[in-house]
Design a protein around this motif. Sequence first.
Motif, PDB file in Angstrom:
ATOM      1  N   VAL A  10       0.830  -1.216  -0.131  1.00 26.73           N
ATOM      2  CA  VAL A  10       0.078   0.252  -0.023  1.00 26.73           C
ATOM      3  C   VAL A  10       1.028   1.320  -0.008  1.00 26.73           C
ATOM      4  CG1 VAL A  10      -1.708   1.413   1.331  1.00 26.73           C
ATOM      5  CG2 VAL A  10      -1.747  -1.328   1.272  1.00 26.73           C
ATOM      6  N   ALA A  11       0.761   2.235  -0.962  1.00 31.63           N
ATOM      7  CA  ALA A  11       1.033   3.503  -0.896  1.00 31.63           C
ATOM      8  C   ALA A  11       0.844   4.164   0.375  1.00 31.63           C
ATOM      9  CB  ALA A  11       0.998   4.282  -2.193  1.00 31.63           C
ATOM     10  N   ALA A  12       1.807   4.827   1.098  1.00 34.64           N
ATOM     11  CA  ALA A  12       1.567   5.612   2.306  1.00 34.64           C
ATOM     12  C   ALA A  12       1.493   7.173   1.944  1.00 34.64           C
ATOM     13  CB  ALA A  12       2.883   5.406   3.195  1.00 34.64           C
ATOM     14  N   ARG A  13       0.733   7.604   2.958  1.00 32.08           N
ATOM     15  CA  ARG A  13       0.443   9.188   2.700  1.00 32.08           C
ATOM     16  C   ARG A  13       1.856   9.520   2.953  1.00 32.08           C
ATOM     17  NH1 ARG A  13      -5.694   9.921   3.618  1.00 32.08           N
ATOM     18  NH2 ARG A  13      -6.355   8.250   2.043  1.00 32.08           N
ATOM     19  N   PRO A  14       2.094  10.930   2.478  1.00 36.45           N
ATOM     20  CA  PRO A  14       3.432  11.674   3.186  1.00 36.45           C
ATOM     21  C   PRO A  14       3.640  11.772   4.436  1.00 36.45           C
ATOM     22  CG  PRO A  14       1.836  12.963   1.396  1.00 36.45           C
ATOM     23  CD  PRO A  14       1.136  11.636   1.502  1.00 36.45           C
ATOM     24  N   TRP A  15       2.734  11.961   5.305  1.00 34.11           N
ATOM     25  CA  TRP A  15       2.964  11.879   6.910  1.00 34.11           C
ATOM     26  C   TRP A  15       2.972  10.878   7.298  1.00 34.11           C
ATOM     27  CZ3 TRP A  15      -1.207   9.262   8.417  1.00 34.11           C
ATOM     28  CH2 TRP A  15      -2.362   9.349   7.798  1.00 34.11           C
ATOM     29  N   HIS A  27      -8.376  -7.177   7.612  1.00 31.30           N
ATOM     30  CA  HIS A  27      -9.340  -6.017   7.102  1.00 31.30           C
ATOM     31  C   HIS A  27     -10.185  -5.742   8.275  1.00 31.30           C
ATOM     32  CE1 HIS A  27      -7.673  -6.003   3.252  1.00 31.30           C
ATOM     33  NE2 HIS A  27      -7.668  -7.126   3.382  1.00 31.30           N
ATOM     34  N   ILE A  28     -10.391  -4.649   8.702  1.00 33.40           N
ATOM     35  CA  ILE A  28     -11.288  -4.045   9.922  1.00 33.40           C
ATOM     36  C   ILE A  28     -12.644  -4.314   9.302  1.00 33.40           C
ATOM     37  CG2 ILE A  28     -11.233  -1.509   9.409  1.00 33.40           C
ATOM     38  CD1 ILE A  28     -11.242  -1.216  12.239  1.00 33.40           C
ATOM     39  N   ARG A  29     -13.513  -4.592  10.184  1.00 29.32           N
ATOM     40  CA  ARG A  29     -14.973  -4.786   9.827  1.00 29.32           C
ATOM     41  C   ARG A  29     -15.633  -3.174   9.611  1.00 29.32           C
ATOM     42  NH1 ARG A  29     -18.534  -4.787  14.125  1.00 29.32           N
ATOM     43  NH2 ARG A  29     -17.363  -5.157  16.061  1.00 29.32           N
ATOM     44  N   ARG A  30     -16.602  -3.023   8.941  1.00 29.48           N
ATOM     45  CA  ARG A  30     -17.514  -1.702   9.048  1.00 29.48           C
ATOM     46  C   ARG A  30     -18.778  -1.755   9.658  1.00 29.48           C
ATOM     47  NH1 ARG A  30     -16.244   0.706   3.163  1.00 29.48           N
ATOM     48  NH2 ARG A  30     -13.988  -0.005   2.806  1.00 29.48           N
ATOM     49  N   SER A  31     -19.141  -0.769   9.878  1.00 25.17           N
ATOM     50  CA  SER A  31     -20.539  -0.443  10.603  1.00 25.17           C
ATOM     51  C   SER A  31     -20.990   0.829  10.083  1.00 25.17           C
ATOM     52  CB  SER A  31     -20.345  -0.278  12.131  1.00 25.17           C
ATOM     53  OG  SER A  31     -21.317  -0.010  12.835  1.00 25.17           O
ATOM     54  N   THR A  32     -22.439   0.689   9.759  1.00 25.88           N
ATOM     55  CA  THR A  32     -23.190   1.828   8.887  1.00 25.88           C
ATOM     56  C   THR A  32     -23.728   2.614  10.082  1.00 25.88           C
ATOM     57  OG1 THR A  32     -23.448   0.500   7.077  1.00 25.88           O
ATOM     58  CG2 THR A  32     -24.725   2.582   7.193  1.00 25.88           C
ATOM     59  N   ALA A  87       1.102  -6.473  20.275  1.00 24.77           N
ATOM     60  CA  ALA A  87      -0.183  -6.668  19.431  1.00 24.77           C
ATOM     61  C   ALA A  87      -1.074  -5.626  19.225  1.00 24.77           C
ATOM     62  CB  ALA A  87      -0.856  -7.904  19.927  1.00 24.77           C
ATOM     63  N   GLY A  88      -1.117  -4.672  20.315  1.00 20.66           N
ATOM     64  CA  GLY A  88      -1.976  -3.458  19.843  1.00 20.66           C
ATOM     65  C   GLY A  88      -1.495  -2.533  19.119  1.00 20.66           C
ATOM     66  N   LEU A  89      -0.373  -2.183  19.254  1.00 18.52           N
ATOM     67  CA  LEU A  89       0.611  -1.077  18.339  1.00 18.52           C
ATOM     68  C   LEU A  89       0.570  -1.709  16.962  1.00 18.52           C
ATOM     69  CD1 LEU A  89       3.392  -0.278  20.737  1.00 18.52           C
ATOM     70  CD2 LEU A  89       1.459   1.396  19.938  1.00 18.52           C
ATOM     71  N   ARG A  90       0.600  -3.095  16.739  1.00 16.15           N
ATOM     72  CA  ARG A  90       0.654  -3.587  15.374  1.00 16.15           C
ATOM     73  C   ARG A  90      -0.757  -3.500  14.654  1.00 16.15           C
ATOM     74  NH1 ARG A  90       3.649  -5.299  10.570  1.00 16.15           N
ATOM     75  NH2 ARG A  90       1.909  -5.407   9.436  1.00 16.15           N
ATOM     76  N   ALA A  91      -1.820  -3.624  15.643  1.00 16.57           N
ATOM     77  CA  ALA A  91      -3.214  -3.636  15.199  1.00 16.57           C
ATOM     78  C   ALA A  91      -3.701  -1.905  14.562  1.00 16.57           C
ATOM     79  CB  ALA A  91      -4.136  -3.997  16.381  1.00 16.57           C
ATOM     80  N   GLU A  98      -4.631   0.192   6.189  1.00 17.38           N
ATOM     81  CA  GLU A  98      -5.744  -0.371   5.424  1.00 17.38           C
ATOM     82  C   GLU A  98      -6.486   1.267   5.141  1.00 17.38           C
ATOM     83  OE1 GLU A  98      -9.706  -2.809   5.678  1.00 17.38           O
ATOM     84  OE2 GLU A  98      -8.290  -2.982   7.233  1.00 17.38           O
ATOM     85  N   TRP A  99      -6.819   2.129   6.127  1.00 17.57           N
ATOM     86  CA  TRP A  99      -7.296   3.405   5.753  1.00 17.57           C
ATOM     87  C   TRP A  99      -6.333   4.086   4.637  1.00 17.57           C
ATOM     88  CZ3 TRP A  99      -5.267   8.297   5.822  1.00 17.57           C
ATOM     89  CH2 TRP A  99      -6.108   9.662   5.829  1.00 17.57           C
ATOM     90  N   ALA A 100      -5.067   4.222   4.711  1.00 16.40           N
ATOM     91  CA  ALA A 100      -4.106   5.072   3.717  1.00 16.40           C
ATOM     92  C   ALA A 100      -4.251   4.122   2.221  1.00 16.40           C
ATOM     93  CB  ALA A 100      -2.740   4.649   4.274  1.00 16.40           C
ATOM     94  N   SER A 101      -4.894   2.859   2.315  1.00 19.48           N
ATOM     95  CA  SER A 101      -4.990   2.203   1.043  1.00 19.48           C
ATOM     96  C   SER A 101      -5.978   2.652   0.307  1.00 19.48           C
ATOM     97  CB  SER A 101      -5.119   1.052   1.163  1.00 19.48           C
ATOM     98  OG  SER A 101      -6.314   0.452   1.807  1.00 19.48           O
TER      99      SER A 101
END
Length: 180
Positions: A10-15, A27-32, A87-91, A98-101
């Motif tokens: 995944v290409a990362a954002r500049p920051w 992949h994180i699950r979504r909620s509407t 584990a928390g930091l890696r999560a 995933e957001w940056a993607s």
Amino acid sequence: MPIPPPPAVVAARPWAPGVDGLTVRRHIRRSTVDGAPLLWIVGAHGGAGTSTWAHLLGAGDAGAAWPQHVNPTRLLSIVVCCRSTAAGLRAAQDVAIEWASGALPGQLVGLVVGADAPGRLPRELRDQLQITSGAFPHCVFVPWQAHWRFAKENDVNADHSRRINKIAATVAAWTERILG
């Protein structure tokens, strides 16, 4: 037997120097949501402290799901929280990747890292925190809060320190810049 292709990078954002070359492991699950607050607290994992921070900040508590408004033109702001375990930091890093993607909608505001134990973080975890924080526009570390272990539901406001007030004000300032 054919060799499976490597995961997509995944290409990362500049920051986000901490996520260069990393891939999403889950992949994180979504909620509407509908008619809900514009600021949401998302846990990178279970037990990350979303309820506590949502209560302190007057924000929506998404648990470990990524909120997405039923109206796609309504942009939600997201603060991710995690514990200071490996584990928390890696999560948290996985969520940011995933957001940056582009897979998750909304504006990623920052990361709140809650200490998982009293005292100073070991070097390995400090190094991991440095890498993980690079994937977020803002990051704050919350020291161990022993009295939160005994707080009843939604009772964390009863007895918190000036330091917690300052941290909550800092996180609120991040979101005020975005929400206007």
